[in-house]
Design an enzyme around this catalytic site. Structure first.
Site, PDB file in Angstrom:
ATOM      1  N   PHE A  33       0.863  -1.188   0.000  1.00 38.69           N
ATOM      2  CA  PHE A  33       0.000   0.000   0.000  1.00 38.69           C
ATOM      3  C   PHE A  33       0.896   1.234   0.000  1.00 38.69           C
ATOM      4  CE2 PHE A  33      -2.269   3.589   1.687  1.00 38.69           C
ATOM      5  CZ  PHE A  33      -3.413   3.574   0.920  1.00 38.69           C
ATOM      6  N   ASP A  91       9.347   3.026   2.083  1.00 39.26           N
ATOM      7  CA  ASP A  91       8.131   3.783   2.385  1.00 39.26           C
ATOM      8  C   ASP A  91       7.874   3.644   3.884  1.00 39.26           C
ATOM      9  OD1 ASP A  91       5.657   4.875   2.775  1.00 39.26           O
ATOM     10  OD2 ASP A  91       4.722   3.950   1.016  1.00 39.26           O
ATOM     11  N   LYS A 145       2.147  11.104   7.139  1.00 39.62           N
ATOM     12  CA  LYS A 145       1.323  10.850   8.327  1.00 39.62           C
ATOM     13  C   LYS A 145       1.806  11.628   9.558  1.00 39.62           C
ATOM     14  CE  LYS A 145      -1.248   6.930   6.785  1.00 39.62           C
ATOM     15  NZ  LYS A 145      -0.776   6.025   5.743  1.00 39.62           N
TER      16      LYS A 145
END
Ligand SMILES: *Cc1c(COP(=O)(O)O)cnc(C)c1O
Length: 401
Positions: free
Chosen positions: A142, A227, A256
């Protein structure tokens, strides 16, 4: 006059696009590890906005940084310098022991930026044949929701009917080093990898995998892009999930928690000679690196520099995992993860993730399933041991109910 929960949900469902299926709870206020709904019920946040709220809701240091910046200047665009940008880049580079920072806003933009930089580097530095660059990615990944990123997603819901897709990606099974080695060709620009796959269910790869990717990349002049948008910034008990394996990536994507749960802030950090392929006008973003983002980002870097959150996650993570392990065989079949981060597989003979999430809500704890039978647990790193006990007791009860 206040309206009731059902009316708020009706409003959402009528006017909002239906691209989410939220739990039926309407949050009105939050502080630290706790949120309060429109009826005044309090819930322990056991999800933290998928790690965007690592420092809890409205951490006073972060709120203060934003307030101060609001009274000075909010937006300049990058047409001019601003007095926060350079300091933020230096402080983030020093924290992450990297050489250069490319500021963006959302996680997907950071990943897009890393892909663009890796391709440009492949043509201009490595000498890959024009338009032939390949990036190796893992099954179950993802990395966001843009058209290019969903081009290499194998989740049918995220991928199907969004074509035509961006070519140039090669998918291999996650955790399989030999598959990566076999997929590398002279055209390979990069390996793009989550050091722990969050969305897939907090999947921790076999030991030696990440170090093996580093070695394969070194041997073949391929960039390793980590990531760390969800796994980074103290979530696993270290600054980066890669740090557990003493591995350094060439580029890291961050997002985030970098925005402190207040505004979206993302970045690509890494080697100066790689990010250095970008020249004026070749990439950008109106908001990327704007003064508000830099002010909150600097405050986040300041919190991380103390090491307090990494230490809490490491120590309380051990406690959380100890308590969750006790539930294996009692409605749970497996627990994975690192630090204050866990993927919990629910016994298929028991209940669905959605049912358990609903039962937890009824017991004052908010978390969310990922896939049919996995709960993703990621409390804010300000949570206390007593609060962990409260939530795990609620989970044990919810599994039996
Ligand atoms: C959330 C996430 C993204 C995308 O971030 P957005 O801010 O939602 O665009 C990318 N990669 C990983 C690993 C993530 O968890």
């Amino acid at each position: 006059m206040s309206i009731d929960t059902a009316s708020y949900i009706t409003l959402d469902e009528h006017w909002g696009a239906h691209n989410y299926h939220p739990l039926p709870v309407v949050i009105a206020e939050a502080e630290g590890a706790w949120v309060t709904d429109v009826d005044g019920h309090r819930y322990l946040d056991f999800l933290s906005g998928y790690s965007a709220l690592n420092f809890g809701h409205r951490h006073p240091v972060l709120v203060e940084a934003v307030r101060e910046q609001l009274d000075r200047v909010t937006l300049t665009s990058r047409a001019f310098h601003n007095d926060q940008f350079g300091q933020f880049c230096r402080e983030l580079a020093e924290l992450t022991q990297t050489e250069m920072v490319l500021t963006m806003n959302t996680g997907a933009e950071a990943v897009e930026s890393a892909i663009k930089v890796a391709r440009k580097w492949a043509y201009e530095v490595k000498g890959v044949q024009f338009n032939g660059a390949e990036i190796i990615v893992a099954a179950g990944n993802f990395h966001g929701r843009t058209t290019t990123i969903v081009s290499f997603s194998d989740d049918p819901g995220a991928h199907d009917n969004y074509g035509p897709f961006t070519p140039g990606f090669v998918t291999v099974p996650y955790g399989d080093l030999a598959a990566i080695e076999a997929a590398i060709t002279p055209n390979t620009a990069a390996v793009l990898i989550e050091p722990i796959q969050g969305e897939a269910g907090v999947i921790v790869p076999p030991s030696g995998y990440l170090a093996g990717i580093r070695r394969a990349c070194d041997e073949n002049n391929v960039l390793m892009i980590a990531d760390e948008i969800q796994s980074g910034l103290a979530r696993t008990g270290k600054l980066f999930a890669l740090d557990h394996d003493d591995v350094r990536a060439d580029l890291y994507t961050l997002g985030k928690a970098l925005g402190g749960g207040i505004i979206p802030v993302s970045a690509v950090v890494g080697r100066g000679d790689v990010l250095g392929v970008l020249k004026p006008g070749q990439h950008g973003s109106t908001f990327g690196g704007y003064p508000m983002a830099c002010a909150v980002g600097r405050a986040v870097v300041g919190l991380l520099a103390t090491g307090e959150f990494q230490a809490r996650s490491l120590e309380l993570g051990r406690y959380l995992h100890g308590r969750l392990d006790e539930l294996v065989g009692r409605g749970i079949v497996a627990v994975r993860g690192r630090g204050l981060w866990a993927g919990v597989d629910i016994d298929p003979l028991s209940r669905t993730g959605r049912e358990v999430s609903m039962a937890l809500r009824d017991r004052g704890v908010l978390c969310k399933e990922t896939h049919e039978r996995t709960l993703r647990i990621a409390p804010p790193l300000v949570i206390t041991q007593d609060e962990i006990d409260h939530a795990v007791d609620a989970l044990a009860d919810a599994l039996q109910a």
